[in-house]
Design an enzyme around this catalytic site. Structure first.
Site, PDB file in Angstrom:
ATOM      1  N   HIS A   1      -7.419  -4.473  10.125  1.00  0.00           N
ATOM      2  CA  HIS A   1      -7.090  -4.316   8.701  1.00  0.00           C
ATOM      3  C   HIS A   1      -5.792  -5.029   8.333  1.00  0.00           C
ATOM      4  CE1 HIS A   1      -4.945  -0.222   9.569  1.00  0.00           C
ATOM      5  NE2 HIS A   1      -4.011  -1.051   9.197  1.00  0.00           N
TER       6      HIS A   1
ATOM      7  N   ASP B   1      -7.795  -2.304  14.092  1.00  0.00           N
ATOM      8  CA  ASP B   1      -9.190  -2.571  13.722  1.00  0.00           C
ATOM      9  C   ASP B   1      -9.316  -3.811  12.840  1.00  0.00           C
ATOM     10  OD1 ASP B   1      -8.065  -1.689  11.359  1.00  0.00           O
ATOM     11  OD2 ASP B   1      -9.386   0.033  11.097  1.00  0.00           O
TER      12      ASP B   1
ATOM     13  N   ASP C   1       0.809  -1.217   0.000  1.00  0.00           N
ATOM     14  CA  ASP C   1       0.000   0.000   0.000  1.00  0.00           C
ATOM     15  C   ASP C   1       0.845   1.271   0.000  1.00  0.00           C
ATOM     16  OD1 ASP C   1       0.933  -0.378   2.595  1.00  0.00           O
ATOM     17  OD2 ASP C   1      -1.025  -0.850   3.425  1.00  0.00           O
TER      18      ASP C   1
ATOM     19  N   GLU D   1      -9.749  -1.745   5.308  1.00  0.00           N
ATOM     20  CA  GLU D   1     -10.413  -1.402   6.558  1.00  0.00           C
ATOM     21  C   GLU D   1     -11.680  -2.245   6.750  1.00  0.00           C
ATOM     22  OE1 GLU D   1      -8.760   0.291   8.536  1.00  0.00           O
ATOM     23  OE2 GLU D   1      -8.429   2.376   7.986  1.00  0.00           O
TER      24      GLU D   1
HETATM   25  C1  GLP Z   1      -0.452   0.394   8.505  1.00  0.00           C
HETATM   26  C2  GLP Z   1      -0.154  -0.442   7.274  1.00  0.00           C
HETATM   27  C3  GLP Z   1      -0.459  -1.879   7.516  1.00  0.00           C
HETATM   28  C4  GLP Z   1       0.180  -2.320   8.817  1.00  0.00           C
HETATM   29  C5  GLP Z   1      -0.378  -1.551   9.955  1.00  0.00           C
HETATM   30  C6  GLP Z   1       0.160  -1.967  11.318  1.00  0.00           C
HETATM   31  O1  GLP Z   1      -1.784   0.693   8.671  1.00  0.00           O
HETATM   32  N1  GLP Z   1      -0.872  -0.044   6.133  1.00  0.00           N
HETATM   33  O2  GLP Z   1       0.036  -2.663   6.435  1.00  0.00           O
HETATM   34  O3  GLP Z   1      -0.077  -3.681   9.005  1.00  0.00           O
HETATM   35  O4  GLP Z   1       0.003  -0.225   9.697  1.00  0.00           O
HETATM   36  O5  GLP Z   1       1.162  -1.101  11.709  1.00  0.00           O
HETATM   37  P1  GLP Z   1       2.067  -1.243  13.005  1.00  0.00           P
HETATM   38  O6  GLP Z   1       3.012  -2.357  12.731  1.00  0.00           O
HETATM   39  O7  GLP Z   1       2.771   0.061  13.101  1.00  0.00           O
HETATM   40  O8  GLP Z   1       1.176  -1.527  14.137  1.00  0.00           O
END
Ligand code: GLP
Length: 255
Positions: free
Chosen positions: A134, A132, A63, A139
């Site tokens: 995702h 959440d 992404d 989402e």
């Molecule tokens: C973002 C990314 C996700 C990732 C998520 C978790 O939202 N788009 O791909 O899994 O963060 O992030 P963290 O590892 O900082 O909790």
């Protein structure tokens, strides 16, 4: 779904790095699906230290923020350069991240998906987990069979990810993301999560119903997914003891 519970966040990130390293050693022309987020810092640090040969490796990130260019300090392009691409011998043309400035979202998404297909499909998809539920930026309420597209972030994700945007930087509301359908097409998925804040999402993903309200729960239907969590993130798992027992008694040939 294989669930591995380890003691600390560091162990989770290290094992994630080890499994990626094994994939690269086993198949030097692997196609890797890559993720961002704080959970991946240790994974990429581990990978960069292993002197692995990335010359034939192809990567596709999940992404990118829509509206941020590759040079923007908060873009996932910048994240990937900083944490991995500048530290290994990957060919720049083999390291793909969605273009947040594309003038034609629909065409770009189809081209990105085609490039994955041309490369032979994703061998190993690395995933983090949103609070959440995702994966990528899919989402809650995302179609569980969707392809790559533009999505609107929930207020919760915007609040959480605000930490990556220094004062003065406005966090985008939209993102480009591979869909759950793309993720499910990967030959193997490896999801990492740690910390108490992830515990409800981990429980919903592993033990809840398969529902668009927790996009990660779709992985219950993936044929080869490994979930690695620390004790804090595993706190709400009803089957935690069972998962620990399975891992402890894993036959040697399966390790
Ligand atoms: C973002 C990314 C996700 C990732 C998520 C978790 O939202 N788009 O791909 O899994 O963060 O992030 P963290 O590892 O900082 O909790």
């Amino acid at each position: 779904m294989e669930v591995i519970i380890l003691n600390t966040p560091k162990e989770v990130e290290q094992m994630g790095g080890q499994l990626l390293a094994q994939q690269i050693q086993k198949k030097p022309a692997s196609v890797l699906g890559l993720a961002t987020g704080a959970t991946m810092h240790g994974v990429y640090a581990y990978l960069s230290e292993q002197h692995l040969d990335f010359a034939r490796i192809k990567t596709f990130n999940l992404d990118e923020y829509y509206g941020l260019g590759p040079q923007h300090r908060c873009s996932y392009h910048t994240y990937m350069r900083h944490h991995l691409f500048e530290k290994v011998n990957i060919q720049p043309e083999n390291a793909h991240v969605p273009d947040g400035l594309t003038p034609d979202v629909e065409a770009h998404c189809r081209e990105y998906e085609n490039a994955i297909e041309q490369a032979g499909g994703i061998d190993l998809q690395l995933l983090g987990l949103g609070e959440d539920g995702h994966i990528g930026f899919n989402e809650p309420s995302s179609s569980l069979s969707a392809g790559m597209r533009i999505k609107t972030l929930t207020p919760m994700t915007r609040r959480t990810n605000q930490r990556d945007f220094p004062p003065g930087e406005t966090m985008p509301m939209h993102v480009l993301t591979l869909g759950v359908g793309n993720i499910m097409a990967a030959r193997r998925c490896l999801l990492l999560a740690h910390g108490a804040k992830k515990a409800p999402a981990v429980q919903a993903m592993v033990e809840g119903p398969i529902t668009a309200m927790c996009p990660a729960s779709a992985l219950q239907q993936h044929r080869s997914t490994t979930v690695i969590v620390d004790e804090a993130a595993a706190a709400f798992l009803q089957l935690a003891d069972y998962f620990r027992c399975v891992y402890k008694h894993k036959p040697e040939w399966q390790k």
